[in-house]
Write a protein that holds these residues in place. Structure first.
Motif, mmCIF file in Angstrom:
data_model
loop_
_atom_site.group_PDB
_atom_site.id
_atom_site.type_symbol
_atom_site.label_atom_id
_atom_site.label_comp_id
_atom_site.label_asym_id
_atom_site.label_seq_id
_atom_site.Cartn_x
_atom_site.Cartn_y
_atom_site.Cartn_z
ATOM 1 N N PRO A 5 28.843 32.493 69.376
ATOM 2 C CA PRO A 5 27.693 31.658 69.025
ATOM 3 C C PRO A 5 26.387 32.346 69.404
ATOM 4 N N GLY A 6 25.453 32.359 68.467
ATOM 5 C CA GLY A 6 24.147 32.969 68.731
ATOM 6 C C GLY A 6 24.130 34.480 68.548
ATOM 7 N N ALA A 7 25.280 35.073 68.224
ATOM 8 C CA ALA A 7 25.344 36.526 68.049
ATOM 9 C C ALA A 7 24.659 36.914 66.742
ATOM 10 N N ALA A 8 24.159 38.129 66.712
ATOM 11 C CA ALA A 8 23.509 38.639 65.503
ATOM 12 C C ALA A 8 24.531 38.768 64.383
ATOM 13 N N GLU A 9 24.051 38.596 63.176
ATOM 14 C CA GLU A 9 24.900 38.753 62.003
ATOM 15 C C GLU A 9 25.346 40.214 61.924
ATOM 16 N N PRO A 10 26.603 40.454 61.558
ATOM 17 C CA PRO A 10 27.037 41.852 61.441
ATOM 18 C C PRO A 10 26.255 42.547 60.333
ATOM 19 N N THR A 11 26.127 43.853 60.455
ATOM 20 C CA THR A 11 25.486 44.624 59.396
ATOM 21 C C THR A 11 26.363 44.538 58.152
ATOM 22 N N LEU A 12 25.809 44.926 57.015
ATOM 23 C CA LEU A 12 26.611 44.935 55.791
ATOM 24 C C LEU A 12 27.808 45.871 55.932
ATOM 25 N N ASP A 13 27.581 47.030 56.531
ATOM 26 C CA ASP A 13 28.684 47.978 56.716
ATOM 27 C C ASP A 13 29.784 47.373 57.583
ATOM 28 N N GLU A 14 29.403 46.679 58.659
ATOM 29 C CA GLU A 14 30.390 46.037 59.529
ATOM 30 C C GLU A 14 31.142 44.930 58.779
ATOM 31 N N GLN A 15 30.414 44.167 57.993
ATOM 32 C CA GLN A 15 31.030 43.083 57.229
ATOM 33 C C GLN A 15 32.035 43.641 56.228
ATOM 34 N N ILE A 16 31.631 44.677 55.508
ATOM 35 C CA ILE A 16 32.506 45.261 54.497
ATOM 36 C C ILE A 16 33.734 45.888 55.150
ATOM 37 N N ALA A 17 33.554 46.541 56.275
ATOM 38 C CA ALA A 17 34.691 47.133 56.994
ATOM 39 C C ALA A 17 35.673 46.050 57.429
ATOM 40 N N ALA A 18 35.157 44.939 57.924
ATOM 41 C CA ALA A 18 36.034 43.834 58.335
ATOM 42 C C ALA A 18 36.765 43.251 57.133
ATOM 43 N N TYR A 19 36.052 43.086 56.032
ATOM 44 C CA TYR A 19 36.691 42.570 54.817
ATOM 45 C C TYR A 19 37.798 43.518 54.351
ATOM 46 N N GLN A 20 37.522 44.820 54.365
ATOM 47 C CA GLN A 20 38.519 45.795 53.922
ATOM 48 C C GLN A 20 39.738 45.778 54.838
ATOM 49 N N ARG A 21 39.504 45.576 56.113
ATOM 50 C CA ARG A 21 40.602 45.515 57.072
ATOM 51 C C ARG A 21 41.506 44.319 56.752
ATOM 52 N N GLU A 22 40.895 43.191 56.382
ATOM 53 C CA GLU A 22 41.644 41.956 56.154
ATOM 54 C C GLU A 22 42.102 41.776 54.709
ATOM 55 N N PHE A 23 41.425 42.443 53.772
ATOM 56 C CA PHE A 23 41.725 42.273 52.342
ATOM 57 C C PHE A 23 41.607 43.643 51.682
ATOM 58 N N GLN A 24 42.737 44.355 51.603
ATOM 59 C CA GLN A 24 42.734 45.745 51.154
ATOM 60 C C GLN A 24 42.343 45.925 49.679
ATOM 61 N N ASP A 25 42.403 44.877 48.877
ATOM 62 C CA ASP A 25 42.069 44.999 47.454
ATOM 63 C C ASP A 25 40.562 44.975 47.199
ATOM 64 N N LEU A 26 39.797 44.878 48.224
ATOM 65 C CA LEU A 26 38.338 44.766 48.103
ATOM 66 C C LEU A 26 37.718 46.065 47.595
ATOM 67 N N ASP A 27 36.822 45.945 46.636
ATOM 68 C CA ASP A 27 36.041 47.089 46.183
ATOM 69 C C ASP A 27 34.768 47.108 47.030
ATOM 70 N N PRO A 28 34.609 48.075 47.923
ATOM 71 C CA PRO A 28 33.460 48.067 48.831
ATOM 72 C C PRO A 28 32.116 48.167 48.110
ATOM 73 N N GLN A 29 32.092 48.837 46.989
ATOM 74 C CA GLN A 29 30.843 48.963 46.231
ATOM 75 C C GLN A 29 30.419 47.594 45.676
ATOM 76 N N VAL A 30 31.354 46.859 45.125
ATOM 77 C CA VAL A 30 31.069 45.517 44.607
ATOM 78 C C VAL A 30 30.630 44.613 45.764
ATOM 79 N N GLU A 31 31.375 44.679 46.861
ATOM 80 C CA GLU A 31 31.048 43.823 48.010
ATOM 81 C C GLU A 31 29.671 44.148 48.580
ATOM 82 N N GLN A 32 29.295 45.407 48.589
ATOM 83 C CA GLN A 32 27.969 45.783 49.078
ATOM 84 C C GLN A 32 26.873 45.140 48.232
ATOM 85 N N VAL A 33 27.022 45.192 46.918
ATOM 86 C CA VAL A 33 26.020 44.609 46.013
ATOM 87 C C VAL A 33 25.956 43.103 46.200
#
Length: 182
Positions: A5-33
């Motif tokens: 609670p109250g923590a800073a929002e993860p950077t986009l790179d951190e968010q995309i890395a976490a998504y890729q870790r949990e959902f391997q079918d993710l296209d990082p380029q699409v997710e970045q946009v």
């Protein structure tokens, strides 16, 4: 990347890395946009909200003022038409109009040609609030795009319009809200 609670929002790179870790079918380029657009939209809404609050109006009231101005002179619409345009229920629209009448931003009168119909009209005070908000928004928007050349702005605008058209085609009923904000 556990959320605290109250923590800073993860950077986009951190968010995309976490998504890729949990959902391997993710296209990082699409997710970045998509994530960048989502964050930009959220932050722009906060900035606009601060500007309208400084003028003594809410974002919700700004939306009504904008809809009336876009309708053209004499800046009049029925509450049902306003509700449809803003994606609101009639009850939410009535509540919003009640506040705005009290604040002197709009008037609500019976239509002389049809006494059952009500007309909401922008007042000179409401138009001035709209103009003040536009002046503030123009400064903010110019600052936002200052690092883009004229050509880059044109390309960005064209690309965003293409994306918007695709969403509007796929989701034609998505112009409003899922829930009322009032």
């Amino acid at each position: 990347m556990a959320e605290t609670p109250g923590a800073a929002e993860p950077t986009l790179d951190e968010q995309i890395a976490a998504y890729q870790r949990e959902f391997q079918d993710l296209d990082p380029q699409v997710e970045q946009v998509v994530s960048a657009l989502s964050r930009l939209n959220r932050r722009m809404n906060v900035a606009y909200g601060r500007q309208t609050a400084a003028l003594g109006i809410s974002n919700a009231e700004w939306e009504v003022l904008k809809a009336l101005v876009l309708s053209g002179a004499p800046y009049r619409m029925g509450p049902g038409d306003l509700a449809k345009r803003l994606g609101l229920t009639p009850a939410a629209m009535t509540h919003r109009i009640d506040r705005m009448v009290t604040e002197g931003l709009v008037t609500r009168e019976r239509d002389e040609n049809n006494r059952v119909r009500v007309i909401v009209e922008l007042t000179p005070e409401g138009r001035e609030k709209w103009l003040e908000a536009m002046r503030l928004a123009t400064v903010f928007e110019e600052d936002l795009l200052q690092d883009l050349s004229t050509a880059e702005r044109a390309v960005l605008g064209e690309v965003l319009i293409r994306l918007l058209r695709r969403v509007e085609h796929a989701q034609p009923d998505a112009g409003g809200r899922l829930t009322d904000l009032d």
